[in-house]
Design a protein around this motif. Sequence first.
Motif, short mmCIF file in Angstrom:
data_model
loop_
_atom_site.label_atom_id
_atom_site.label_comp_id
_atom_site.label_asym_id
_atom_site.label_seq_id
_atom_site.Cartn_x
_atom_site.Cartn_y
_atom_site.Cartn_z
N PRO A 140 0.82 -1.23 0.00
CA PRO A 140 0.00 0.00 0.00
C PRO A 140 0.84 1.27 0.00
CG PRO A 140 -0.74 -1.55 1.69
CD PRO A 140 0.58 -2.05 1.19
N VAL A 141 0.26 2.34 -0.50
CA VAL A 141 0.87 3.66 -0.40
C VAL A 141 -0.24 4.65 -0.07
CG1 VAL A 141 0.60 4.20 -2.87
CG2 VAL A 141 2.36 5.36 -1.53
N LYS A 142 0.09 5.61 0.74
CA LYS A 142 -0.88 6.62 1.15
C LYS A 142 -1.27 7.49 -0.04
CE LYS A 142 -1.39 10.51 4.34
NZ LYS A 142 -0.71 11.31 5.41
N SER A 143 -2.53 7.90 -0.07
CA SER A 143 -2.98 8.89 -1.05
C SER A 143 -2.64 10.27 -0.51
CB SER A 143 -4.49 8.76 -1.29
OG SER A 143 -4.94 9.79 -2.14
N TYR A 144 -1.81 11.01 -1.23
CA TYR A 144 -1.32 12.29 -0.72
C TYR A 144 -2.08 13.50 -1.26
CZ TYR A 144 2.62 9.76 1.26
OH TYR A 144 3.40 8.91 2.00
N GLY A 145 -3.05 13.27 -2.14
CA GLY A 145 -3.76 14.40 -2.71
C GLY A 145 -2.83 15.26 -3.54
N GLU A 146 -3.04 16.57 -3.54
CA GLU A 146 -2.19 17.48 -4.32
C GLU A 146 -1.00 17.92 -3.47
OE1 GLU A 146 -4.09 20.56 -6.56
OE2 GLU A 146 -5.98 19.44 -6.69
N GLN A 147 0.20 17.64 -3.98
CA GLN A 147 1.43 17.95 -3.27
C GLN A 147 2.42 18.60 -4.24
OE1 GLN A 147 2.19 17.35 0.03
NE2 GLN A 147 0.14 16.52 0.44
N SER A 148 3.38 19.33 -3.66
CA SER A 148 4.47 19.87 -4.48
C SER A 148 5.76 19.82 -3.68
CB SER A 148 4.18 21.31 -4.91
OG SER A 148 4.14 22.17 -3.78
N TRP A 149 6.87 19.67 -4.39
CA TRP A 149 8.20 19.68 -3.78
C TRP A 149 9.15 20.36 -4.74
CZ3 TRP A 149 13.12 18.11 -5.00
CH2 TRP A 149 14.04 18.04 -3.94
N LYS A 150 10.03 21.19 -4.19
CA LYS A 150 11.01 21.89 -5.02
C LYS A 150 12.36 21.81 -4.34
CE LYS A 150 12.09 26.26 -7.31
NZ LYS A 150 11.65 27.64 -7.62
N ALA A 151 13.39 21.54 -5.12
CA ALA A 151 14.74 21.54 -4.57
C ALA A 151 15.03 22.88 -3.92
CB ALA A 151 15.75 21.26 -5.68
N PRO A 152 15.61 22.87 -2.72
CA PRO A 152 15.81 24.13 -1.97
C PRO A 152 17.00 24.93 -2.50
CG PRO A 152 16.68 22.29 -0.72
CD PRO A 152 16.05 21.70 -1.95
N ILE A 153 16.94 25.31 -3.76
CA ILE A 153 18.04 26.07 -4.35
C ILE A 153 17.90 27.55 -4.00
CG2 ILE A 153 18.32 24.43 -6.25
CD1 ILE A 153 16.86 26.46 -8.05
N LYS A 154 19.05 28.24 -3.98
CA LYS A 154 19.04 29.67 -3.70
C LYS A 154 19.11 30.49 -4.99
CE LYS A 154 21.14 29.15 0.87
NZ LYS A 154 22.31 29.48 1.74
N GLN A 155 19.75 29.94 -6.02
CA GLN A 155 19.84 30.64 -7.30
C GLN A 155 19.74 29.63 -8.43
OE1 GLN A 155 23.46 32.83 -8.04
NE2 GLN A 155 22.59 33.97 -9.75
N GLY A 237 22.73 18.43 -5.52
CA GLY A 237 21.37 18.91 -5.78
C GLY A 237 21.25 20.34 -5.30
N MET A 238 21.92 21.25 -5.98
CA MET A 238 21.96 22.66 -5.60
C MET A 238 21.79 23.54 -6.83
SD MET A 238 25.07 22.73 -2.78
CE MET A 238 24.63 24.39 -2.21
N GLY A 239 21.68 24.84 -6.60
CA GLY A 239 21.66 25.81 -7.67
C GLY A 239 23.05 26.40 -7.87
N TYR A 240 23.08 27.58 -8.49
CA TYR A 240 24.37 28.19 -8.83
C TYR A 240 25.14 28.65 -7.60
CZ TYR A 240 27.70 30.41 -12.01
OH TYR A 240 28.82 30.73 -12.72
N GLU A 241 24.47 28.68 -6.45
CA GLU A 241 25.17 29.03 -5.21
C GLU A 241 26.33 28.07 -4.92
OE1 GLU A 241 21.62 26.42 -4.04
OE2 GLU A 241 21.99 28.12 -5.38
N TYR A 242 26.29 26.87 -5.50
CA TYR A 242 27.38 25.92 -5.31
C TYR A 242 28.70 26.47 -5.85
CZ TYR A 242 29.97 21.47 -5.55
OH TYR A 242 30.90 20.47 -5.41
N LEU A 243 28.63 27.30 -6.89
CA LEU A 243 29.82 27.87 -7.50
C LEU A 243 30.17 29.25 -6.94
CD1 LEU A 243 29.39 26.67 -11.18
CD2 LEU A 243 31.31 26.17 -9.66
#
Length: 543
Positions: A140-155, A237-243
Amino acid sequence: MNRRNFVQLAGLGMGAMIAPLPAFSKSVHPSEMLRKMDVARNKSLADIGLNAATSKGASYADIRIGRYLNQYLFTREDKVQNIVNTESYGLGIRVIADGTWGFASTNDVTPEGIKKAAEQAVLIAKANAKIQKEPVNLVPVKSYGEQSWKAPIKQNAFEVPIKDKADLLIEANTKAMEAGASFINSNLFLVNEQKYFASTEGSYIDQDVHRIWPTFTVTAIGEDGFKTRNALSAPLGMGYEYLQPKAEDKVIGPEGIVLYKHSYDIVEDAVAAAKQAKAMLGAKSVDPGKYSLVLEPNHLGLTIHESVGHPLELDRVLGYEANYAGTSFATLDKWESKSFEYGSKEVNIFADKTQPFSLGAVGFDDEGVKTKKWDLIKEGVLVNYQAIRDQAHIIGEEESHGCCYADSWNSVQFQRMPNVSLAPGKEPYSVAEMIKNVDRGIYIAGRGSYSIDQQRYNFQFGGQLFYEIKNGEITGMLNDVAYQSNTQEFWNSCSKVCDESDYRLFGSFFDGKGQPSQVSAVSHGSATARFDDVNVINTARKI
Protein backbone atom coordinates in the motif's frame (compact mmCIF):
# COMPACT_ATOMS: atom_id res chain seq x y z
CA MET A 1 19.60 10.95 -34.35
CA ASN A 2 19.23 13.70 -36.93
CA ARG A 3 22.09 15.68 -38.44
CA ARG A 4 21.55 18.68 -36.16
CA ASN A 5 21.83 16.55 -33.03
CA PHE A 6 24.87 14.75 -34.44
CA VAL A 7 26.70 17.98 -35.19
CA GLN A 8 25.68 19.34 -31.79
CA LEU A 9 27.15 16.42 -29.89
CA ALA A 10 30.07 15.38 -32.11
CA GLY A 11 33.58 16.44 -31.28
CA LEU A 12 33.01 16.92 -27.56
CA GLY A 13 35.40 14.14 -26.58
CA MET A 14 34.94 12.78 -23.09
CA GLY A 15 32.28 15.35 -22.23
CA ALA A 16 29.85 13.97 -24.75
CA MET A 17 30.62 10.42 -23.69
CA ILE A 18 29.47 11.07 -20.14
CA ALA A 19 26.51 13.31 -20.93
CA PRO A 20 23.61 11.24 -22.27
CA LEU A 21 20.50 13.21 -23.17
CA PRO A 22 16.89 12.16 -22.50
CA ALA A 23 14.80 10.68 -25.29
CA PHE A 24 13.38 13.03 -27.92
CA SER A 25 15.61 15.90 -26.79
CA LYS A 26 15.51 19.01 -28.91
CA SER A 27 17.65 22.12 -28.88
CA VAL A 28 15.97 25.12 -27.26
CA HIS A 29 16.84 28.74 -26.62
CA PRO A 30 18.18 29.29 -23.07
CA SER A 31 15.21 31.55 -22.26
CA GLU A 32 12.84 28.60 -22.85
CA MET A 33 14.55 26.73 -20.03
CA LEU A 34 13.08 29.12 -17.47
CA ARG A 35 9.49 28.24 -18.34
CA LYS A 36 7.59 25.98 -15.91
CA MET A 37 4.90 23.41 -16.62
CA ASP A 38 1.29 24.38 -15.85
CA VAL A 39 0.20 22.31 -12.83
CA ALA A 40 -3.53 22.74 -13.43
CA ARG A 41 -3.18 21.62 -17.04
CA ASN A 42 -1.09 18.62 -15.96
CA LYS A 43 -3.77 17.54 -13.48
CA SER A 44 -6.45 17.73 -16.16
CA LEU A 45 -4.34 15.75 -18.62
CA ALA A 46 -3.41 13.19 -15.97
CA ASP A 47 -7.07 12.52 -15.17
CA ILE A 48 -7.75 11.91 -18.85
CA GLY A 49 -5.01 9.29 -18.96
CA LEU A 50 -6.01 7.59 -15.70
CA ASN A 51 -9.68 7.43 -16.70
CA ALA A 52 -8.79 6.05 -20.14
CA ALA A 53 -6.66 3.31 -18.57
CA THR A 54 -9.28 2.20 -16.04
CA SER A 55 -12.04 2.26 -18.66
CA LYS A 56 -10.00 -0.26 -20.68
CA GLY A 57 -9.58 -2.62 -17.74
CA ALA A 58 -6.61 -1.36 -15.70
CA SER A 59 -6.88 -2.04 -11.98
CA TYR A 60 -4.14 0.50 -11.30
CA ALA A 61 -2.52 3.28 -13.31
CA ASP A 62 -0.01 6.06 -12.80
CA ILE A 63 1.10 8.77 -15.17
CA ARG A 64 4.24 10.91 -15.25
CA ILE A 65 4.33 14.12 -17.27
CA GLY A 66 7.91 15.31 -17.51
CA ARG A 67 9.95 18.19 -18.83
CA TYR A 68 13.68 17.40 -18.70
CA LEU A 69 16.11 20.28 -19.26
CA ASN A 70 19.88 20.05 -19.70
CA GLN A 71 22.52 22.70 -20.19
CA TYR A 72 26.12 21.59 -20.78
CA LEU A 73 29.13 23.86 -21.31
CA PHE A 74 32.41 22.44 -22.62
CA THR A 75 35.69 24.39 -22.69
CA ARG A 76 39.36 23.72 -23.36
CA GLU A 77 42.17 26.10 -22.41
CA ASP A 78 41.03 29.54 -23.71
CA LYS A 79 38.14 28.37 -25.89
CA VAL A 80 34.51 27.42 -25.43
CA GLN A 81 34.11 24.20 -27.42
CA ASN A 82 30.35 23.82 -27.23
CA ILE A 83 27.19 24.81 -25.38
CA VAL A 84 24.25 22.42 -25.36
CA ASN A 85 20.70 23.44 -24.34
CA THR A 86 18.09 20.71 -24.65
CA GLU A 87 14.50 20.02 -23.65
CA SER A 88 12.64 16.70 -23.62
CA TYR A 89 8.89 16.80 -22.96
CA GLY A 90 6.36 14.00 -22.87
CA LEU A 91 4.57 11.51 -20.66
CA GLY A 92 4.68 7.87 -19.65
CA ILE A 93 1.77 5.84 -18.33
CA ARG A 94 2.13 2.61 -16.38
CA VAL A 95 -0.76 0.28 -15.65
CA ILE A 96 -1.65 -3.05 -14.09
CA ALA A 97 -4.18 -5.08 -16.05
CA ASP A 98 -4.92 -8.77 -15.42
CA GLY A 99 -2.30 -8.64 -12.67
CA THR A 100 0.55 -7.56 -15.00
CA TRP A 101 2.47 -4.39 -15.77
CA GLY A 102 2.14 -2.50 -19.03
CA PHE A 103 3.80 0.75 -20.06
CA ALA A 104 3.56 3.19 -22.93
CA SER A 105 4.82 6.72 -23.56
CA THR A 106 4.28 9.59 -25.98
CA ASN A 107 5.51 13.08 -26.74
CA ASP A 108 2.01 13.94 -27.98
CA VAL A 109 0.92 15.67 -24.77
CA THR A 110 -2.70 16.22 -25.80
CA PRO A 111 -5.94 14.55 -24.66
CA GLU A 112 -5.91 12.38 -27.78
CA GLY A 113 -2.25 11.43 -27.39
CA ILE A 114 -2.72 10.55 -23.74
CA LYS A 115 -5.78 8.38 -24.40
CA LYS A 116 -3.92 6.49 -27.08
CA ALA A 117 -0.91 5.88 -24.80
CA ALA A 118 -3.19 4.70 -21.97
CA GLU A 119 -4.96 2.24 -24.24
CA GLN A 120 -1.65 0.96 -25.56
CA ALA A 121 -0.31 0.43 -22.02
CA VAL A 122 -3.37 -1.66 -21.12
CA LEU A 123 -3.05 -3.74 -24.29
CA ILE A 124 0.61 -4.41 -23.47
CA ALA A 125 -0.27 -5.44 -19.91
CA LYS A 126 -2.95 -7.87 -21.09
CA ALA A 127 -0.56 -9.37 -23.61
CA ASN A 128 2.10 -9.76 -20.90
CA ALA A 129 -0.47 -11.42 -18.62
CA LYS A 130 -0.56 -14.46 -20.88
CA ILE A 131 2.94 -15.42 -19.76
CA GLN A 132 2.94 -13.88 -16.25
CA LYS A 133 3.15 -16.60 -13.58
CA GLU A 134 2.34 -14.51 -10.51
CA PRO A 135 0.31 -11.28 -10.34
CA VAL A 136 1.98 -8.02 -9.37
CA ASN A 137 1.82 -7.49 -5.62
CA LEU A 138 1.96 -3.82 -4.61
CA VAL A 139 2.38 -2.82 -0.98
CA PRO A 140 0.00 0.00 0.00
CA VAL A 141 0.87 3.66 -0.40
CA LYS A 142 -0.88 6.62 1.15
CA SER A 143 -2.98 8.89 -1.05
CA TYR A 144 -1.32 12.29 -0.72
CA GLY A 145 -3.76 14.40 -2.71
CA GLU A 146 -2.19 17.48 -4.32
CA GLN A 147 1.43 17.95 -3.27
CA SER A 148 4.47 19.87 -4.48
CA TRP A 149 8.20 19.68 -3.78
CA LYS A 150 11.01 21.89 -5.02
CA ALA A 151 14.74 21.54 -4.57
CA PRO A 152 15.81 24.13 -1.97
CA ILE A 153 18.04 26.07 -4.35
CA LYS A 154 19.04 29.67 -3.70
CA GLN A 155 19.84 30.64 -7.30
CA ASN A 156 18.54 28.90 -10.39
CA ALA A 157 21.66 28.15 -12.44
CA PHE A 158 19.64 28.39 -15.67
CA GLU A 159 18.97 32.07 -14.87
CA VAL A 160 22.70 32.88 -14.78
CA PRO A 161 23.86 34.25 -18.17
CA ILE A 162 25.74 31.66 -20.20
CA LYS A 163 28.57 34.16 -20.66
CA ASP A 164 29.11 34.34 -16.90
CA LYS A 165 29.30 30.55 -16.64
CA ALA A 166 31.63 30.26 -19.61
CA ASP A 167 33.84 33.05 -18.23
CA LEU A 168 34.18 31.18 -14.94
CA LEU A 169 35.31 28.01 -16.71
CA ILE A 170 37.78 29.94 -18.87
CA GLU A 171 39.15 31.69 -15.76
CA ALA A 172 39.74 28.31 -14.13
CA ASN A 173 41.49 27.13 -17.29
CA THR A 174 43.66 30.25 -17.49
CA LYS A 175 44.77 30.09 -13.87
CA ALA A 176 45.55 26.37 -14.20
CA MET A 177 47.72 27.02 -17.27
CA GLU A 178 49.54 29.80 -15.41
CA ALA A 179 50.15 27.33 -12.56
CA GLY A 180 51.84 24.85 -14.87
CA ALA A 181 49.13 22.80 -16.57
CA SER A 182 49.91 21.65 -20.09
CA PHE A 183 46.24 21.16 -20.96
CA ILE A 184 42.90 21.59 -19.25
CA ASN A 185 39.30 20.99 -20.23
CA SER A 186 36.49 22.13 -17.95
CA ASN A 187 32.80 21.41 -18.11
CA LEU A 188 29.58 22.46 -16.39
CA PHE A 189 26.51 20.21 -16.33
CA LEU A 190 23.12 21.59 -15.27
CA VAL A 191 19.92 19.55 -14.98
CA ASN A 192 16.34 20.54 -14.21
CA GLU A 193 13.66 17.83 -14.00
CA GLN A 194 10.11 19.16 -13.90
CA LYS A 195 7.93 16.16 -13.07
CA TYR A 196 4.22 15.68 -12.47
CA PHE A 197 2.93 12.37 -11.08
CA ALA A 198 -0.65 11.19 -10.67
CA SER A 199 -2.16 7.80 -9.87
CA THR A 200 -5.50 6.09 -9.48
CA GLU A 201 -4.75 6.02 -5.75
CA GLY A 202 -5.40 9.75 -5.54
CA SER A 203 -1.98 11.43 -5.51
CA TYR A 204 -1.17 14.46 -7.67
CA ILE A 205 2.45 15.45 -7.12
CA ASP A 206 4.42 18.26 -8.78
CA GLN A 207 8.22 18.32 -8.32
CA ASP A 208 11.03 20.61 -9.48
CA VAL A 209 14.49 19.01 -9.23
CA HIS A 210 17.79 20.85 -9.81
CA ARG A 211 21.31 19.43 -10.07
CA ILE A 212 24.73 20.93 -10.86
CA TRP A 213 28.18 19.51 -11.61
CA PRO A 214 31.28 21.59 -12.40
CA THR A 215 34.30 19.48 -13.32
CA PHE A 216 37.62 19.52 -15.18
CA THR A 217 40.67 17.47 -16.12
CA VAL A 218 44.16 18.96 -15.85
CA THR A 219 47.12 17.39 -17.66
CA ALA A 220 50.80 18.04 -16.95
CA ILE A 221 53.45 16.76 -19.36
CA GLY A 222 57.04 15.95 -18.39
CA GLU A 223 60.04 14.36 -20.03
CA ASP A 224 58.93 10.84 -19.16
CA GLY A 225 55.21 11.12 -19.75
CA PHE A 226 52.15 12.88 -18.40
CA LYS A 227 49.91 12.99 -15.33
CA THR A 228 46.30 14.08 -14.91
CA ARG A 229 44.24 15.30 -12.00
CA ASN A 230 40.47 15.61 -12.15
CA ALA A 231 38.36 18.06 -10.18
CA LEU A 232 37.67 17.31 -6.52
CA SER A 233 34.15 18.68 -6.92
CA ALA A 234 31.03 16.63 -6.29
CA PRO A 235 27.81 16.96 -8.28
CA LEU A 236 25.08 18.14 -5.92
CA GLY A 237 21.37 18.91 -5.78
CA MET A 238 21.96 22.66 -5.60
CA GLY A 239 21.66 25.81 -7.67
CA TYR A 240 24.37 28.19 -8.83
CA GLU A 241 25.17 29.03 -5.21
CA TYR A 242 27.38 25.92 -5.31
CA LEU A 243 29.82 27.87 -7.50
CA GLN A 244 29.92 30.82 -5.09
CA PRO A 245 32.55 29.55 -2.64
CA LYS A 246 32.36 30.17 1.10
CA ALA A 247 35.28 29.86 3.46
CA GLU A 248 33.30 27.74 5.93
CA ASP A 249 32.72 25.10 3.24
CA LYS A 250 36.43 24.43 2.73
CA VAL A 251 38.14 21.51 4.44
CA ILE A 252 41.93 21.58 4.55
CA GLY A 253 43.25 18.05 4.25
CA PRO A 254 46.75 16.58 4.50
CA GLU A 255 49.49 18.37 2.55
CA GLY A 256 47.21 21.41 2.28
CA ILE A 257 44.73 19.68 -0.03
CA VAL A 258 41.57 21.80 -0.18
CA LEU A 259 38.34 19.80 -0.14
CA TYR A 260 34.84 21.17 -0.43
CA LYS A 261 31.41 20.69 1.17
CA HIS A 262 28.43 22.76 0.05
CA SER A 263 30.20 25.27 -2.16
CA TYR A 264 33.06 24.87 -4.59
CA ASP A 265 35.89 27.08 -5.81
CA ILE A 266 36.63 25.74 -9.29
CA VAL A 267 39.42 28.26 -9.91
CA GLU A 268 41.24 27.37 -6.69
CA ASP A 269 40.85 23.66 -7.35
CA ALA A 270 42.10 23.99 -10.95
CA VAL A 271 45.24 25.81 -9.78
CA ALA A 272 45.87 23.14 -7.13
CA ALA A 273 45.30 20.43 -9.73
CA ALA A 274 47.93 21.93 -12.02
CA LYS A 275 50.52 22.04 -9.22
CA GLN A 276 49.67 18.52 -8.05
CA ALA A 277 49.76 17.07 -11.56
CA LYS A 278 53.26 18.55 -11.99
CA ALA A 279 54.32 17.11 -8.63
CA MET A 280 53.08 13.67 -9.70
CA LEU A 281 55.59 13.70 -12.55
CA GLY A 282 58.42 13.40 -10.04
CA ALA A 283 56.69 11.27 -7.40
CA LYS A 284 57.93 7.79 -6.64
CA SER A 285 56.07 4.65 -7.64
CA VAL A 286 54.37 2.75 -4.81
CA ASP A 287 55.86 -0.44 -3.39
CA PRO A 288 53.11 -3.08 -3.46
CA GLY A 289 52.06 -4.71 -0.23
CA LYS A 290 49.69 -4.40 2.71
CA TYR A 291 48.84 -0.89 3.90
CA SER A 292 46.42 0.98 6.11
CA LEU A 293 44.36 3.18 3.82
CA VAL A 294 43.01 6.57 4.86
CA LEU A 295 40.26 7.29 2.34
CA GLU A 296 38.68 10.73 2.01
CA PRO A 297 34.94 11.06 1.18
CA ASN A 298 35.27 12.10 -2.47
CA HIS A 299 37.17 8.87 -3.03
CA LEU A 300 35.27 6.59 -0.65
CA GLY A 301 31.92 7.55 -2.19
CA LEU A 302 32.70 5.57 -5.34
CA THR A 303 33.70 2.52 -3.31
CA ILE A 304 30.43 2.79 -1.37
CA HIS A 305 28.52 3.10 -4.63
CA GLU A 306 29.99 -0.03 -6.21
CA SER A 307 30.44 -2.33 -3.19
CA VAL A 308 27.39 -1.38 -1.09
CA GLY A 309 24.90 0.60 -3.16
CA HIS A 310 24.65 -1.79 -6.10
CA PRO A 311 24.80 -5.15 -4.28
CA LEU A 312 21.95 -4.09 -1.95
CA GLU A 313 19.54 -3.28 -4.78
CA LEU A 314 16.86 -5.92 -4.26
CA ASP A 315 16.21 -6.47 -7.97
CA ARG A 316 19.91 -7.25 -8.44
CA VAL A 317 19.80 -9.64 -5.46
CA LEU A 318 16.80 -11.41 -7.04
CA GLY A 319 18.61 -11.79 -10.37
CA TYR A 320 16.59 -9.28 -12.40
CA GLU A 321 19.78 -7.53 -13.57
CA ALA A 322 21.75 -10.71 -14.30
CA ASN A 323 21.69 -10.21 -18.07
CA TYR A 324 23.23 -6.76 -18.00
CA ALA A 325 24.67 -5.35 -14.78
CA GLY A 326 25.11 -8.57 -12.84
CA THR A 327 23.83 -10.10 -9.63
CA SER A 328 24.84 -9.71 -5.98
CA PHE A 329 26.82 -11.66 -3.44
CA ALA A 330 24.51 -10.23 -0.72
CA THR A 331 21.83 -12.88 -1.24
CA LEU A 332 18.61 -13.19 0.74
CA ASP A 333 19.93 -16.00 2.95
CA LYS A 334 22.60 -13.63 4.30
CA TRP A 335 19.94 -11.07 5.23
CA GLU A 336 17.64 -13.74 6.67
CA SER A 337 20.40 -14.95 8.98
CA LYS A 338 20.33 -11.53 10.72
CA SER A 339 24.03 -12.00 11.48
CA PHE A 340 25.88 -11.56 8.19
CA GLU A 341 28.92 -9.42 8.94
CA TYR A 342 29.08 -7.14 5.92
CA GLY A 343 31.61 -4.98 7.77
CA SER A 344 33.13 -4.16 11.13
CA LYS A 345 31.14 -2.59 13.97
CA GLU A 346 32.37 0.81 12.75
CA VAL A 347 30.31 0.38 9.58
CA ASN A 348 26.83 1.92 9.71
CA ILE A 349 25.42 2.50 6.24
CA PHE A 350 22.04 4.07 5.55
CA ALA A 351 19.89 5.00 2.56
CA ASP A 352 18.31 8.44 2.50
CA LYS A 353 16.30 10.06 -0.30
CA THR A 354 15.72 13.19 1.80
CA GLN A 355 19.37 14.16 2.44
CA PRO A 356 19.86 17.91 1.81
CA PHE A 357 22.01 18.84 -1.22
CA SER A 358 22.17 15.22 -2.39
CA LEU A 359 21.53 14.29 -6.02
CA GLY A 360 18.84 11.78 -5.08
CA ALA A 361 16.85 14.14 -2.88
CA VAL A 362 13.18 14.39 -3.86
CA GLY A 363 9.94 14.62 -1.91
CA PHE A 364 8.33 11.63 -3.62
CA ASP A 365 9.67 8.89 -5.86
CA ASP A 366 8.36 8.08 -9.33
CA GLU A 367 5.53 5.91 -8.07
CA GLY A 368 4.21 8.47 -5.60
CA VAL A 369 5.88 7.17 -2.43
CA LYS A 370 7.06 9.74 0.11
CA THR A 371 10.82 9.43 0.46
CA LYS A 372 12.59 8.54 3.71
CA LYS A 373 15.74 7.28 5.43
CA TRP A 374 16.41 3.66 6.45
CA ASP A 375 19.31 1.45 7.61
CA LEU A 376 21.06 -0.99 5.28
CA ILE A 377 24.00 -2.06 7.48
CA LYS A 378 23.96 -1.53 11.24
CA GLU A 379 27.14 -2.03 13.27
CA GLY A 380 28.46 -4.12 10.40
CA VAL A 381 25.42 -6.41 10.05
CA LEU A 382 23.28 -6.50 6.90
CA VAL A 383 19.76 -5.45 7.94
CA ASN A 384 17.92 -4.36 4.78
CA TYR A 385 17.90 -3.76 1.04
CA GLN A 386 16.49 -1.14 -1.34
CA ALA A 387 12.95 -2.04 -2.44
CA ILE A 388 10.01 -0.48 -4.28
CA ARG A 389 6.26 -1.21 -4.22
CA ASP A 390 6.22 -4.49 -6.14
CA GLN A 391 9.31 -5.83 -4.31
CA ALA A 392 8.79 -4.82 -0.68
CA HIS A 393 6.59 -7.81 0.22
CA ILE A 394 9.45 -10.15 -0.71
CA ILE A 395 11.44 -8.95 2.31
CA GLY A 396 8.44 -8.55 4.60
CA GLU A 397 8.22 -4.76 4.32
CA GLU A 398 4.78 -3.16 4.62
CA GLU A 399 5.71 -0.11 2.55
CA SER A 400 8.05 0.83 -0.27
CA HIS A 401 11.37 2.46 0.51
CA GLY A 402 10.57 5.19 -2.01
CA CYS A 403 13.45 4.56 -4.41
CA CYS A 404 11.66 4.10 -7.75
CA TYR A 405 12.91 6.30 -10.58
CA ALA A 406 12.86 6.75 -14.36
CA ASP A 407 15.39 8.93 -16.16
CA SER A 408 12.81 10.24 -18.64
CA TRP A 409 9.08 10.34 -19.35
CA ASN A 410 9.90 7.82 -22.08
CA SER A 411 11.37 5.30 -19.60
CA VAL A 412 9.50 2.99 -17.27
CA GLN A 413 10.30 3.60 -13.60
CA PHE A 414 12.05 0.83 -11.68
CA GLN A 415 14.18 0.31 -8.57
CA ARG A 416 17.16 2.68 -8.48
CA MET A 417 19.83 3.26 -5.90
CA PRO A 418 18.94 5.96 -3.33
CA ASN A 419 21.63 8.03 -1.65
CA VAL A 420 23.68 5.42 0.23
CA SER A 421 26.07 6.75 2.85
CA LEU A 422 28.49 5.71 5.58
CA ALA A 423 27.51 7.31 8.88
CA PRO A 424 30.27 9.39 10.53
CA GLY A 425 31.80 8.35 13.82
CA LYS A 426 30.02 9.46 16.98
CA GLU A 427 33.11 10.62 18.86
CA PRO A 428 35.28 13.62 17.85
CA TYR A 429 38.06 12.33 15.62
CA SER A 430 39.93 14.28 12.96
CA VAL A 431 41.81 13.26 9.83
CA ALA A 432 45.05 14.47 11.42
CA GLU A 433 44.47 12.20 14.41
CA MET A 434 43.72 9.29 12.10
CA ILE A 435 46.97 9.75 10.19
CA LYS A 436 48.96 9.99 13.45
CA ASN A 437 47.74 6.50 14.32
CA VAL A 438 48.97 4.93 11.04
CA ASP A 439 52.42 3.32 10.94
CA ARG A 440 52.44 2.27 7.28
CA GLY A 441 49.72 3.62 5.08
CA ILE A 442 48.49 5.66 2.13
CA TYR A 443 46.14 8.64 2.11
CA ILE A 444 43.94 8.64 -1.02
CA ALA A 445 41.84 11.56 -2.26
CA GLY A 446 39.54 11.74 -5.26
CA ARG A 447 38.07 8.95 -7.35
CA GLY A 448 39.88 7.19 -10.15
CA SER A 449 39.50 4.11 -12.30
CA TYR A 450 37.95 0.98 -10.83
CA SER A 451 36.89 -2.55 -11.61
CA ILE A 452 34.41 -4.83 -9.82
CA ASP A 453 32.96 -8.21 -10.68
CA GLN A 454 29.37 -9.00 -11.61
CA GLN A 455 28.46 -9.99 -8.05
CA ARG A 456 29.95 -6.75 -6.68
CA TYR A 457 32.41 -8.74 -4.61
CA ASN A 458 36.01 -8.70 -5.91
CA PHE A 459 37.23 -5.23 -6.81
CA GLN A 460 40.06 -2.82 -7.52
CA PHE A 461 40.00 0.97 -6.99
CA GLY A 462 42.37 3.79 -7.86
CA GLY A 463 42.19 7.50 -7.01
CA GLN A 464 43.47 10.99 -7.89
CA LEU A 465 46.04 11.81 -5.20
CA PHE A 466 48.16 9.42 -3.14
CA TYR A 467 50.40 10.25 -0.17
CA GLU A 468 52.58 7.83 1.74
CA ILE A 469 52.21 7.67 5.53
CA LYS A 470 55.08 6.47 7.71
CA ASN A 471 55.05 6.45 11.51
CA GLY A 472 52.10 8.81 11.66
CA GLU A 473 53.37 11.37 9.15
CA ILE A 474 52.90 12.11 5.44
CA THR A 475 56.28 11.56 3.80
CA GLY A 476 55.56 12.33 0.15
CA MET A 477 53.46 11.78 -2.94
CA LEU A 478 53.05 8.38 -4.61
CA ASN A 479 52.14 7.20 -8.09
CA ASP A 480 50.63 4.04 -9.57
CA VAL A 481 48.43 3.13 -6.57
CA ALA A 482 45.39 0.86 -6.60
CA TYR A 483 43.96 -1.36 -3.90
CA GLN A 484 42.38 -4.78 -4.27
CA SER A 485 39.99 -6.59 -1.96
CA ASN A 486 36.59 -8.21 -1.77
CA THR A 487 33.60 -6.37 -0.39
CA GLN A 488 33.20 -8.25 2.88
CA GLU A 489 36.93 -8.34 3.65
CA PHE A 490 37.29 -4.64 2.85
CA TRP A 491 34.42 -3.37 4.99
CA ASN A 492 35.45 -5.63 7.85
CA SER A 493 38.87 -3.96 7.76
CA CYS A 494 37.30 -0.57 8.57
CA SER A 495 38.82 0.39 11.93
CA LYS A 496 37.81 4.04 12.34
CA VAL A 497 35.57 6.74 10.83
CA CYS A 498 36.06 10.47 11.41
CA ASP A 499 33.29 12.54 12.94
CA GLU A 500 30.49 14.66 11.48
CA SER A 501 32.73 17.69 10.91
CA ASP A 502 34.48 15.80 8.07
CA TYR A 503 31.28 14.43 6.47
CA ARG A 504 30.94 15.26 2.75
CA LEU A 505 29.05 14.07 -0.32
CA PHE A 506 30.35 12.37 -3.46
CA GLY A 507 27.98 11.86 -6.37
CA SER A 508 27.37 10.58 -9.86
CA PHE A 509 25.09 12.02 -12.54
CA PHE A 510 25.25 8.89 -14.64
CA ASP A 511 24.66 5.69 -12.64
CA GLY A 512 23.70 3.17 -15.31
CA LYS A 513 21.30 0.27 -14.96
CA GLY A 514 18.61 -1.68 -16.81
CA GLN A 515 17.80 -2.68 -20.37
CA PRO A 516 17.16 -0.41 -22.19
CA SER A 517 19.81 1.36 -20.15
CA GLN A 518 18.82 4.26 -17.91
CA VAL A 519 20.93 6.65 -15.85
CA SER A 520 20.17 8.14 -12.46
CA ALA A 521 21.79 10.70 -10.18
CA VAL A 522 22.86 9.57 -6.73
CA SER A 523 25.04 10.81 -3.86
CA HIS A 524 27.10 9.01 -1.24
CA GLY A 525 28.18 10.66 1.98
CA SER A 526 30.94 9.75 4.40
CA ALA A 527 33.67 11.12 6.60
CA THR A 528 37.27 10.06 6.08
CA ALA A 529 37.69 6.41 7.08
CA ARG A 530 40.58 4.04 7.81
CA PHE A 531 40.91 0.50 6.47
CA ASP A 532 43.72 -1.75 7.71
CA ASP A 533 45.83 -4.43 5.99
CA VAL A 534 44.48 -3.77 2.50
CA ASN A 535 46.39 -5.13 -0.48
CA VAL A 536 47.92 -2.35 -2.61
CA ILE A 537 49.26 -3.04 -6.09
CA ASN A 538 51.52 -1.05 -8.41
CA THR A 539 49.53 -0.36 -11.58
CA ALA A 540 52.65 0.44 -13.63
CA ARG A 541 54.41 -2.87 -13.06
CA LYS A 542 53.93 -5.78 -15.38
CA ILE A 543 53.00 -9.08 -13.78
